[in-house]
Design a protein around this motif. Structure first.
Motif, PDB file in Angstrom:
ATOM      1  N   MET A  59      10.974  -8.258  -1.266  1.00 49.36           N
ATOM      2  CA  MET A  59       9.608  -8.722  -1.065  1.00 49.36           C
ATOM      3  C   MET A  59       8.880  -7.867  -0.039  1.00 49.36           C
ATOM      4  N   LYS A  60       9.651  -7.343   0.914  1.00 48.58           N
ATOM      5  CA  LYS A  60       9.054  -6.478   1.936  1.00 48.58           C
ATOM      6  C   LYS A  60       8.424  -5.247   1.285  1.00 48.58           C
ATOM      7  N   THR A  61       9.154  -4.613   0.381  1.00 50.87           N
ATOM      8  CA  THR A  61       8.653  -3.420  -0.290  1.00 50.87           C
ATOM      9  C   THR A  61       7.437  -3.747  -1.159  1.00 50.87           C
ATOM     10  N   ILE A  62       7.510  -4.857  -1.876  1.00 50.77           N
ATOM     11  CA  ILE A  62       6.381  -5.257  -2.723  1.00 50.77           C
ATOM     12  C   ILE A  62       5.136  -5.474  -1.867  1.00 50.77           C
ATOM     13  N   THR A  63       5.308  -6.147  -0.741  1.00 50.95           N
ATOM     14  CA  THR A  63       4.189  -6.417   0.161  1.00 50.95           C
ATOM     15  C   THR A  63       3.581  -5.119   0.671  1.00 50.95           C
ATOM     16  N   LEU A  64       4.414  -4.196   1.102  1.00 55.51           N
ATOM     17  CA  LEU A  64       3.913  -2.920   1.622  1.00 55.51           C
ATOM     18  C   LEU A  64       3.236  -2.091   0.531  1.00 55.51           C
ATOM     19  N   VAL A  65       3.796  -2.101  -0.665  1.00 54.02           N
ATOM     20  CA  VAL A  65       3.195  -1.345  -1.771  1.00 54.02           C
ATOM     21  C   VAL A  65       1.834  -1.929  -2.132  1.00 54.02           C
ATOM     22  N   PHE A  66       1.756  -3.258  -2.245  1.00 58.50           N
ATOM     23  CA  PHE A  66       0.460  -3.869  -2.544  1.00 58.50           C
ATOM     24  C   PHE A  66      -0.545  -3.588  -1.431  1.00 58.50           C
ATOM     25  N   GLY A  67      -0.093  -3.630  -0.187  1.00 59.55           N
ATOM     26  CA  GLY A  67      -0.990  -3.311   0.923  1.00 59.55           C
ATOM     27  C   GLY A  67      -1.554  -1.904   0.792  1.00 59.55           C
ATOM     28  N   ALA A  68      -0.689  -0.955   0.482  1.00 59.10           N
ATOM     29  CA  ALA A  68      -1.132   0.432   0.344  1.00 59.10           C
ATOM     30  C   ALA A  68      -2.036   0.615  -0.883  1.00 59.10           C
ATOM     31  N   VAL A  69      -1.688  -0.015  -1.996  1.00 60.05           N
ATOM     32  CA  VAL A  69      -2.493   0.094  -3.214  1.00 60.05           C
ATOM     33  C   VAL A  69      -3.862  -0.546  -3.004  1.00 60.05           C
ATOM     34  N   TYR A  70      -3.882  -1.745  -2.401  1.00 56.48           N
ATOM     35  CA  TYR A  70      -5.168  -2.399  -2.139  1.00 56.48           C
ATOM     36  C   TYR A  70      -6.025  -1.552  -1.206  1.00 56.48           C
ATOM     37  N   GLY A  71      -5.411  -0.932  -0.215  1.00 57.45           N
ATOM     38  CA  GLY A  71      -6.162  -0.067   0.694  1.00 57.45           C
ATOM     39  C   GLY A  71      -6.746   1.137  -0.026  1.00 57.45           C
ATOM     40  N   TYR A 104     -13.191  -7.375   1.615  1.00 64.00           N
ATOM     41  CA  TYR A 104     -12.089  -8.336   1.709  1.00 64.00           C
ATOM     42  C   TYR A 104     -10.783  -7.775   1.146  1.00 64.00           C
ATOM     43  N   GLN A 105     -10.892  -6.895   0.182  1.00 59.60           N
ATOM     44  CA  GLN A 105      -9.686  -6.239  -0.329  1.00 59.60           C
ATOM     45  C   GLN A 105      -9.072  -5.360   0.756  1.00 59.60           C
ATOM     46  N   MET A 106      -9.907  -4.690   1.542  1.00 57.89           N
ATOM     47  CA  MET A 106      -9.383  -3.871   2.634  1.00 57.89           C
ATOM     48  C   MET A 106      -8.773  -4.740   3.725  1.00 57.89           C
ATOM     49  N   TYR A 107      -9.417  -5.872   4.035  1.00 58.73           N
ATOM     50  CA  TYR A 107      -8.821  -6.796   5.012  1.00 58.73           C
ATOM     51  C   TYR A 107      -7.435  -7.226   4.542  1.00 58.73           C
ATOM     52  N   ALA A 108      -7.321  -7.531   3.264  1.00 59.14           N
ATOM     53  CA  ALA A 108      -6.030  -7.944   2.705  1.00 59.14           C
ATOM     54  C   ALA A 108      -5.015  -6.810   2.780  1.00 59.14           C
ATOM     55  N   ALA A 109      -5.468  -5.587   2.562  1.00 57.34           N
ATOM     56  CA  ALA A 109      -4.560  -4.436   2.659  1.00 57.34           C
ATOM     57  C   ALA A 109      -3.963  -4.355   4.057  1.00 57.34           C
ATOM     58  N   PHE A 110      -4.806  -4.474   5.072  1.00 58.97           N
ATOM     59  CA  PHE A 110      -4.297  -4.453   6.451  1.00 58.97           C
ATOM     60  C   PHE A 110      -3.350  -5.617   6.702  1.00 58.97           C
ATOM     61  N   PHE A 111      -3.727  -6.795   6.247  1.00 57.34           N
ATOM     62  CA  PHE A 111      -2.898  -7.990   6.404  1.00 57.34           C
ATOM     63  C   PHE A 111      -1.504  -7.737   5.807  1.00 57.34           C
ATOM     64  N   LEU A 112      -1.474  -7.251   4.567  1.00 55.98           N
ATOM     65  CA  LEU A 112      -0.196  -7.036   3.886  1.00 55.98           C
ATOM     66  C   LEU A 112       0.646  -5.960   4.568  1.00 55.98           C
ATOM     67  N   LEU A 113      -0.001  -4.913   5.026  1.00 55.17           N
ATOM     68  CA  LEU A 113       0.760  -3.863   5.722  1.00 55.17           C
ATOM     69  C   LEU A 113       1.337  -4.390   7.031  1.00 55.17           C
ATOM     70  N   ILE A 114       0.568  -5.193   7.726  1.00 60.13           N
ATOM     71  CA  ILE A 114       1.050  -5.741   9.002  1.00 60.13           C
ATOM     72  C   ILE A 114       2.195  -6.722   8.776  1.00 60.13           C
ATOM     73  N   ILE A 115       1.998  -7.674   7.844  1.00 59.17           N
ATOM     74  CA  ILE A 115       3.091  -8.634   7.643  1.00 59.17           C
ATOM     75  C   ILE A 115       4.304  -7.975   6.997  1.00 59.17           C
ATOM     76  N   GLY A 116       4.061  -6.908   6.248  1.00 65.48           N
ATOM     77  CA  GLY A 116       5.182  -6.178   5.661  1.00 65.48           C
ATOM     78  C   GLY A 116       6.123  -5.621   6.721  1.00 65.48           C
ATOM     79  N   TYR A 117       5.587  -5.335   7.882  1.00 70.94           N
ATOM     80  CA  TYR A 117       6.411  -4.847   8.989  1.00 70.94           C
ATOM     81  C   TYR A 117       6.884  -5.959   9.908  1.00 70.94           C
ATOM     82  N   ILE A 118       6.116  -7.034  10.017  1.00 71.41           N
ATOM     83  CA  ILE A 118       6.471  -8.115  10.944  1.00 71.41           C
ATOM     84  C   ILE A 118       7.493  -9.076  10.347  1.00 71.41           C
ATOM     85  N   LEU A 119       7.232  -9.529   9.122  1.00 70.79           N
ATOM     86  CA  LEU A 119       8.077 -10.560   8.524  1.00 70.79           C
ATOM     87  C   LEU A 119       9.368  -9.976   7.961  1.00 70.79           C
ATOM     88  N   LYS A 120      10.401 -10.820   7.963  1.00 73.20           N
ATOM     89  CA  LYS A 120      11.692 -10.404   7.405  1.00 73.20           C
ATOM     90  C   LYS A 120      11.860 -10.892   5.969  1.00 73.20           C
TER      91      LYS A 120
END
Length: 128
Positions: A1-13, A45-61
């Protein structure tokens, strides 16, 4: 899920930058000011979500269901929110009646809000 979150964050950005440039250049000539502002809201809002996903992708386990749902709700919510706004903004240009997408936008927004709320609970619980 971590990888999926980071990929979606990057794609949304990435898509936010592409769509923002598209809106500022190509759509500026064909959309009304109101429709263009709506389109830009979706991009923002898509960019806000991109930042959100990239941040939680690194914070959450992503060890708990709530951590996974924090990501899922933001991914799905952003898609519903932004994509529905994009199509609603373009409906006159496309010559299609897409008003049925109107209720999708707030549903996506609700999912995004729930994702933020889950993150707040995560921080409160873990005292980060």
């Amino acid at each position: 899920m971590k990888t999926i979150t980071l990929v979606f964050g990057a794609v949304y950005g990435m898509l936010s930058v592409i769509l923002g440039a598209f809106g500022a250049h190509a759509l500026k000539k064909i959309l009304s000011v109101e429709r263009l502002e709506s389109f830009e809201t979706g991009v923002r809002y898509q960019m806000y979500a991109a930042f959100f996903l990239l941040i939680i992708g690194y914070i959450l386990k992503f060890e708990t269901p709530s951590e996974k749902w924090t990501s899922i709700l933001m991914i799905v919510g952003t898609f519903l929110f932004s994509v529905s706004i994009y199509f609603l903004s373009l409906q006159d240009y496309l010559g299609a009646n897409l008003k049925f997408l109107g209720p999708i936008t707030p549903l996506g927004g609700l999912f995004m809000i729930l994702s933020w709320l889950m993150l707040i609970f995560y921080f409160a619980k873990n005292r980060i």
